[in-house]
Write a protein that holds these residues in place. Structure first.
Motif, short mmCIF file in Angstrom:
data_model
loop_
_atom_site.label_atom_id
_atom_site.label_comp_id
_atom_site.label_asym_id
_atom_site.label_seq_id
_atom_site.Cartn_x
_atom_site.Cartn_y
_atom_site.Cartn_z
N PRO A 103 -9.31 10.82 -4.70
CA PRO A 103 -8.93 10.44 -6.03
C PRO A 103 -7.61 10.03 -6.22
O PRO A 103 -6.45 9.78 -4.59
N ILE A 104 -7.40 8.55 -6.31
CA ILE A 104 -6.58 7.58 -6.73
C ILE A 104 -5.52 8.57 -7.33
O ILE A 104 -4.92 9.32 -8.14
N GLY A 105 -3.44 8.41 -7.15
CA GLY A 105 -2.33 8.57 -7.71
C GLY A 105 -2.19 9.93 -7.13
O GLY A 105 -2.36 10.69 -8.04
N ILE B 278 0.61 -0.88 -0.04
CA ILE B 278 0.22 -0.03 -0.20
C ILE B 278 1.27 1.26 0.03
O ILE B 278 1.37 1.47 1.09
N THR B 279 0.63 1.59 -0.77
CA THR B 279 1.65 3.14 -1.12
C THR B 279 0.63 4.57 0.16
O THR B 279 0.31 4.49 0.63
N LEU B 280 1.67 5.33 -0.02
CA LEU B 280 1.39 6.62 0.56
C LEU B 280 0.59 6.82 0.44
O LEU B 280 -0.56 7.92 0.90
N SER B 281 -0.05 7.71 -0.59
CA SER B 281 -0.98 8.18 -1.27
C SER B 281 -2.19 7.15 -1.24
O SER B 281 -3.49 7.76 -0.99
N GLN B 282 -2.30 5.79 -1.24
CA GLN B 282 -3.16 4.65 -0.59
C GLN B 282 -3.60 5.22 0.80
O GLN B 282 -5.11 4.51 1.07
N VAL B 283 -2.81 5.59 1.69
CA VAL B 283 -2.96 5.79 3.19
C VAL B 283 -3.78 6.85 3.21
O VAL B 283 -4.81 6.71 4.41
N ALA C 153 -12.25 17.90 -5.06
CA ALA C 153 -13.00 17.15 -5.04
C ALA C 153 -14.37 17.81 -4.24
O ALA C 153 -15.24 17.30 -4.14
N LEU C 154 -13.94 17.49 -2.36
CA LEU C 154 -14.90 18.65 -1.72
C LEU C 154 -15.69 19.64 -2.06
O LEU C 154 -17.35 19.77 -2.06
N SER C 155 -15.17 20.39 -2.76
CA SER C 155 -15.87 21.31 -3.48
C SER C 155 -16.58 21.64 -4.40
O SER C 155 -17.61 22.03 -4.68
#
Length: 218
Positions: free
Chosen positions: A212-214, A108-113, A162-164
């Protein structure tokens, strides 16, 4: 006075004195069994400390995440050394309830964490999370180095977009270098595990917005 202070961030000179002796914690993880909750950890792992509100539920989210090697709960972002839970609850230590996440970047990458972090609480609420009110419940990310900081900040930018778009407000998450992580009392560790309190209270919930992923560099 205590309730007032709990609803704002204190200054260092207001902080309780604390103690020089760390609180006692178990050596092993209640869910992962043979894995420790204190270092040293395997050299192949990385760590991140986050605050998402009540640390009981936040820790459970992460130990259920594939690639997470071990977890622990504690206090971070404050001034009082080795605080107790009761002291943190007054708001007079400056700490937030935090989770130490030790993960395997090959799984699991930091981004996914970070995706797990952003999606499983509301990072727009300031000094609260749902019905849990006070500075100890603030959203926070404490990074280990500049490489982590870059990924964290990029993830915040993308999740804010994404929230906005979904009509939510501004992210209030504290993002700062990790100072000292103080382990919480032993009874707090893996509190919602099957062997302790599987039906215990968990006051955190996400916004329903997908992160978002990535998110930057893995």
């Amino acid at each position: 006075m205590v309730l007032f202070k709990a609803r704002r961030m204190i200054t260092p000179d207001e902080a309780l004195p604390g103690r020089s002796t760390p609180l006692s914690v178990p050596e092993r993880h209640a869910v992962f069994g043979d894995r420790p909750i204190k270092p040293p950890f395997p050299e192949t792992t990385s760590t991140l400390v986050v605050g998402m509100g009540c640390f009981w539920g936040a820790e459970r989210i992460f130990w259920r995440t594939d690639g997470v090697w071990t977890t622990a709960v504690g206090y971070a972002g404050g001034y009082t050394p080795n605080p107790t839970y009761e002291e943190v609850c007054t708001g007079l230590t400056g700490h937030t309830e935090a989770v130490l996440v030790v993960f395997d970047p090959s799984v699991i990458t930091l981004s996914q964490v970070l995706k797990v972090f952003w999606e499983n609480h509301d990072p727009t609420q300031g000094l609260r999370q749902g019905n849990d009110v006070g500075s100890q419940y603030r959203s926070a990310i404490y990074y280990a180095d500049d490489a982590q900081r870059e990924v964290v900040e990029r993830s915040r930018e993308q999740f804010q977009e994404a929230l906005s778009a979904a009509g939510h407000g501004e992210i209030t998450t504290e993002i700062a270098p990790l100072g000292e992580f103080y382990y919480a009392e032993g009874y707090h560790q893996q509190y919602l595990s099957e062997s302790k309190n599987p039906n215990g209270y968990c006051g955190i919930d996400g916004t329903g917005v997908s992160c978002p992923i990535g998110l930057g560099t893995a």
